[in-house]
Design an enzyme around this catalytic site. Structure first.
Site, PDB file in Angstrom:
ATOM      1  N   SER A 158     -14.311 -14.905  -8.447  1.00  0.00           N
ATOM      2  CA  SER A 158     -13.722 -14.425  -7.197  1.00  0.00           C
ATOM      3  C   SER A 158     -13.022 -13.085  -7.440  1.00  0.00           C
ATOM      4  CB  SER A 158     -12.723 -15.444  -6.654  1.00  0.00           C
ATOM      5  OG  SER A 158     -11.593 -15.538  -7.506  1.00  0.00           O
ATOM      6  N   HIS A 159     -12.853 -12.333  -6.373  1.00  0.00           N
ATOM      7  CA  HIS A 159     -12.182 -11.035  -6.472  1.00  0.00           C
ATOM      8  C   HIS A 159     -10.802 -11.191  -7.096  1.00  0.00           C
ATOM      9  CE1 HIS A 159      -9.747  -7.651  -4.888  1.00  0.00           C
ATOM     10  NE2 HIS A 159     -10.834  -6.960  -5.205  1.00  0.00           N
ATOM     11  N   SER A 160     -10.047 -12.178  -6.639  1.00  0.00           N
ATOM     12  CA  SER A 160      -8.686 -12.368  -7.150  1.00  0.00           C
ATOM     13  C   SER A 160      -8.675 -12.673  -8.641  1.00  0.00           C
ATOM     14  CB  SER A 160      -7.995 -13.493  -6.389  1.00  0.00           C
ATOM     15  OG  SER A 160      -7.825 -13.139  -5.045  1.00  0.00           O
ATOM     16  N   ALA A 161      -9.605 -13.508  -9.102  1.00  0.00           N
ATOM     17  CA  ALA A 161      -9.659 -13.856 -10.520  1.00  0.00           C
ATOM     18  C   ALA A 161     -10.042 -12.652 -11.370  1.00  0.00           C
ATOM     19  CB  ALA A 161     -10.636 -15.003 -10.746  1.00  0.00           C
TER      20      ALA A 161
ATOM     21  N   VAL B 256      -9.606  -9.426 -10.645  1.00  0.00           N
ATOM     22  CA  VAL B 256      -8.500  -8.459 -10.658  1.00  0.00           C
ATOM     23  C   VAL B 256      -7.368  -8.950 -11.562  1.00  0.00           C
ATOM     24  CG1 VAL B 256      -6.717  -7.358  -9.248  1.00  0.00           C
ATOM     25  CG2 VAL B 256      -9.070  -7.466  -8.417  1.00  0.00           C
TER      26      VAL B 256
END
Length: 81
Positions: A37-40, A42
């Protein structure tokens, strides 16, 4: 909230709008999501430990609880006093 003061961020889910909190967090725990995921991604780029896809996370951990996490192993432990 704009500064977590080194606390661990615990969330049911995140989206790119949460990224501004990451620098002030000591780690991130997310109930829903994937390692890609994007959050992971980043979080890893920022050098922040993150564990995602933790079933029932937000029903087990409440604000103020103490937890120990290991982002490398993907483990989380609730510390009871």
């Amino acid at each position: 909230i704009s500064d977590l003061g080194g606390e661990i961020l615990v969330a049911e889910r995140t989206d790119p709008g949460w990224i501004f909190l990451y620098p002030s967090a000591s780690g991130i725990l997310v109930e829903r999501g994937s390692p890609l995921s994007h959050s992971a991604i980043v979080a890893r780029e920022m050098g922040k430990p993150i564990v995602v896809n933790i079933p029932h996370l937000t029903s087990r951990i409440k604000s103020g609880d103490e937890v120990e996490m290991d982002g490398g192993r993907g483990t989380v432990r609730l510390i009871t006093l």
